[in-house]
Design a protein around this motif. Sequence first.
Motif, PDB file in Angstrom:
ATOM      1  N   ASP A  45       0.814  -1.220   0.000  1.00  0.00           N
ATOM      2  CA  ASP A  45       0.000   0.000   0.000  1.00  0.00           C
ATOM      3  C   ASP A  45       0.843   1.262   0.000  1.00  0.00           C
ATOM      4  O   ASP A  45       0.484   2.261  -0.616  1.00  0.00           O
ATOM      5  N   GLY A  46       1.956   1.245   0.702  1.00  0.00           N
ATOM      6  CA  GLY A  46       2.796   2.427   0.783  1.00  0.00           C
ATOM      7  C   GLY A  46       4.174   2.161   0.203  1.00  0.00           C
ATOM      8  O   GLY A  46       4.918   1.336   0.725  1.00  0.00           O
ATOM      9  N   HIS A  47       4.509   2.852  -0.885  1.00  0.00           N
ATOM     10  CA  HIS A  47       5.811   2.668  -1.538  1.00  0.00           C
ATOM     11  C   HIS A  47       6.701   3.871  -1.219  1.00  0.00           C
ATOM     12  O   HIS A  47       6.460   4.975  -1.693  1.00  0.00           O
ATOM     13  N   TYR A  48       7.736   3.621  -0.408  1.00  0.00           N
ATOM     14  CA  TYR A  48       8.691   4.674  -0.065  1.00  0.00           C
ATOM     15  C   TYR A  48      10.111   4.142  -0.295  1.00  0.00           C
ATOM     16  O   TYR A  48      10.990   4.295   0.539  1.00  0.00           O
ATOM     17  N   PRO A 105      -6.902   0.983  -2.984  1.00  0.00           N
ATOM     18  CA  PRO A 105      -7.591  -0.250  -2.569  1.00  0.00           C
ATOM     19  C   PRO A 105      -7.973  -0.236  -1.093  1.00  0.00           C
ATOM     20  O   PRO A 105      -8.884  -0.957  -0.687  1.00  0.00           O
ATOM     21  N   ARG A 106      -7.302   0.576  -0.292  1.00  0.00           N
ATOM     22  CA  ARG A 106      -7.625   0.655   1.134  1.00  0.00           C
ATOM     23  C   ARG A 106      -9.022   1.220   1.353  1.00  0.00           C
ATOM     24  O   ARG A 106      -9.613   0.998   2.411  1.00  0.00           O
ATOM     25  N   ARG A 107      -9.533   1.968   0.383  1.00  0.00           N
ATOM     26  CA  ARG A 107     -10.868   2.548   0.506  1.00  0.00           C
ATOM     27  C   ARG A 107     -11.968   1.495   0.354  1.00  0.00           C
ATOM     28  O   ARG A 107     -13.053   1.640   0.922  1.00  0.00           O
ATOM     29  N   SER A 108     -11.709   0.446  -0.413  1.00  0.00           N
ATOM     30  CA  SER A 108     -12.723  -0.594  -0.645  1.00  0.00           C
ATOM     31  C   SER A 108     -12.465  -1.854   0.162  1.00  0.00           C
ATOM     32  O   SER A 108     -13.293  -2.762   0.185  1.00  0.00           O
ATOM     33  N   ARG A 109     -11.332  -1.926   0.818  1.00  0.00           N
ATOM     34  CA  ARG A 109     -10.973  -3.111   1.606  1.00  0.00           C
ATOM     35  C   ARG A 109     -11.795  -3.166   2.893  1.00  0.00           C
ATOM     36  O   ARG A 109     -12.064  -2.136   3.505  1.00  0.00           O
ATOM     37  N   LEU A 110     -12.176  -4.377   3.295  1.00  0.00           N
ATOM     38  CA  LEU A 110     -12.895  -4.544   4.556  1.00  0.00           C
ATOM     39  C   LEU A 110     -11.857  -4.672   5.670  1.00  0.00           C
ATOM     40  O   LEU A 110     -11.305  -5.734   5.902  1.00  0.00           O
ATOM     41  N   GLY A 156      12.768   2.019   1.554  1.00  0.00           N
ATOM     42  CA  GLY A 156      14.078   1.610   1.067  1.00  0.00           C
ATOM     43  C   GLY A 156      14.009   0.376   0.190  1.00  0.00           C
ATOM     44  O   GLY A 156      12.953  -0.198  -0.049  1.00  0.00           O
ATOM     45  N   VAL A 157      15.175  -0.027  -0.290  1.00  0.00           N
ATOM     46  CA  VAL A 157      15.293  -1.225  -1.123  1.00  0.00           C
ATOM     47  C   VAL A 157      16.270  -2.178  -0.451  1.00  0.00           C
ATOM     48  O   VAL A 157      17.124  -1.778   0.337  1.00  0.00           O
ATOM     49  N   ALA A 158      16.133  -3.459  -0.778  1.00  0.00           N
ATOM     50  CA  ALA A 158      17.012  -4.473  -0.197  1.00  0.00           C
ATOM     51  C   ALA A 158      18.461  -4.179  -0.579  1.00  0.00           C
ATOM     52  O   ALA A 158      18.719  -3.731  -1.696  1.00  0.00           O
ATOM     53  N   PRO A 159      19.406  -4.362   0.314  1.00  0.00           N
ATOM     54  CA  PRO A 159      19.290  -5.004   1.635  1.00  0.00           C
ATOM     55  C   PRO A 159      18.998  -4.038   2.779  1.00  0.00           C
ATOM     56  O   PRO A 159      19.063  -4.438   3.937  1.00  0.00           O
ATOM     57  N   GLN A 160      18.670  -2.774   2.475  1.00  0.00           N
ATOM     58  CA  GLN A 160      18.371  -1.795   3.518  1.00  0.00           C
ATOM     59  C   GLN A 160      16.889  -1.437   3.447  1.00  0.00           C
ATOM     60  O   GLN A 160      16.509  -0.282   3.287  1.00  0.00           O
ATOM     61  N   GLN A 161      16.063  -2.441   3.600  1.00  0.00           N
ATOM     62  CA  GLN A 161      14.624  -2.269   3.452  1.00  0.00           C
ATOM     63  C   GLN A 161      13.909  -2.589   4.757  1.00  0.00           C
ATOM     64  O   GLN A 161      14.229  -3.561   5.441  1.00  0.00           O
ATOM     65  N   VAL A 162      12.941  -1.750   5.099  1.00  0.00           N
ATOM     66  CA  VAL A 162      12.086  -1.957   6.269  1.00  0.00           C
ATOM     67  C   VAL A 162      10.659  -2.136   5.790  1.00  0.00           C
ATOM     68  O   VAL A 162      10.167  -1.339   4.974  1.00  0.00           O
ATOM     69  N   LYS A 163      10.008  -3.156   6.287  1.00  0.00           N
ATOM     70  CA  LYS A 163       8.603  -3.397   5.933  1.00  0.00           C
ATOM     71  C   LYS A 163       7.745  -3.249   7.179  1.00  0.00           C
ATOM     72  O   LYS A 163       8.025  -3.853   8.221  1.00  0.00           O
ATOM     73  N   ILE A 164       6.706  -2.416   7.075  1.00  0.00           N
ATOM     74  CA  ILE A 164       5.780  -2.177   8.182  1.00  0.00           C
ATOM     75  C   ILE A 164       4.434  -2.784   7.822  1.00  0.00           C
ATOM     76  O   ILE A 164       3.853  -2.461   6.779  1.00  0.00           O
ATOM     77  N   ILE A 165       3.947  -3.676   8.667  1.00  0.00           N
ATOM     78  CA  ILE A 165       2.689  -4.383   8.422  1.00  0.00           C
ATOM     79  C   ILE A 165       1.712  -4.051   9.546  1.00  0.00           C
ATOM     80  O   ILE A 165       1.987  -4.333  10.718  1.00  0.00           O
TER      81      ILE A 165
END
Length: 512
Positions: free
Chosen positions: A82-85, A201-206, A215-224
Amino acid sequence: MGGRGSSSISSSISSSSSSRPCMGHPRTVVVKNLPKPFKTRQRIRQPGITLCMGIPMLLGMVLLCSFTGAVVMDQSNTVEIDGHYENQTLTRLAFGSCNKQWRTNLLWNHIVDFRPQAYLWLGDAVYVKEKEGDNEANLRKAYARQLKNEGYQRLLHTGAVIEGVYDDHDMSTNDGHRVNYTPQRQAAYLDFLGHIPPSSPRRSRLGLFSSHVFGVAPQQVKIIFMDVRSLSDNPALNLPAWIADFMWPVKPYLLALTRWTAVLLGVTKRFQGDMLGAEQWAWLEGQLEKSEASMHILVSSVQLLSVNPIVEGWGHYPAAQARLLALLRKYRPRGLVVLSGDVHFSELLVTQPEEWVDEEEGREALEVTSSGMTHTCFATTMGMCEMAVQRYDRHRLSPSSVYGGLNYGTVEVDWEKQEAWVDVRNKRGESVLQTRRRLDRDSPGAALGEPWSINNNNDLYFFILALMSIALVTYAVFWVVRGLVRWKGRRFGTMVGGAGGNKANKYSKKEA
């Protein structure tokens, strides 16, 4: 006549075959040069033609099916982010929860001074007062007031990415679940975040579950972000809504007693309730399975590992808790840390240790709870919350890994040393709790043993003590409210009846 007819038919077929070869299906042939009574349209099957096209068509179908299968597989392997940074290598992040928008928040200045690249709401960004009514209009008023907060405005103007998920108070009501969910409340929260386009898609998601990559690998952080409210089942024992609404001044205490009772009676142990729903479970597995990130931040608005039977958490949904930990053990996401809120205090939490973890290396907390930006339960429950927090501590990194003052959290990532530091900070911006996270799979922080069970708290004596305390508080609140109602009634009666009373006195004097 028979001879001419046969030769005509043969010539017609051969001429048609030469002009339109290999059609692969029965053809309609017009037979010419027949006497008028016999002229007709005859359907003639041509095995040679069918065989001619059959093999290429069969090969084409196989190739088409293979190509289609490959497309489907590619689609299934595509993980929706959902969020590309990717253009921001994340090194500084802040988070917090439980913020009453009408109270003064002393923490915003320190958060701004920390210069975070992103700020995460872990839940309860605003509160709707119970007495004002649980509805969308009041919810949007609460969001609007928070957006006008001077300190929060300073944070917004820094350009930090603002993301989050709601908990019960900013979804609907205290201890809200799937029955309280509405699309309008979800839309109100997304509007509050302020950067979610209508086409998202977050607007229509339940549900508000979402994922974001920095960031990009290998300096990437993913927030879920997991949404544990919109799709969660009611708890094992559910306090009737009319009782909770009627007793709203002591509603939090009644809900806590109900949860505690379910644990003591063994109802929670057998409970099979879910917290995420089938769609979110499948989505979450996809996020973990295909991730290339070196650090994973998993957000749950309620605690994952706590054994405290009084507060909300995954422990009251043991089947869902076991399923989530099994999923984490399956994929072993690198640099995993779970962030949670809700409870109005802060602590560092762990699972039971796994055999492969070397205790001499120093244990790392798997979960960090930061809750209480404007209020804490240590200051508002006459000592009952503090007593319970100190009593139920098996899930804690150490007995002292708890803090009861106003707080927020920060994450600092050092990519050169391949480690991250997660801190809980007080109202002066000082670190009061801290844990390190090594960004490799062999880190002690990756230990995902069995959780300490909430169902082993057979603490009947403490329950009776708490029950008596809450009963006394309820009794006191009842008499205070009763006294205020009577006092206002007498005052109103005196104001209305004052003039009439004076006239009556005059008449009585005249009669005398």
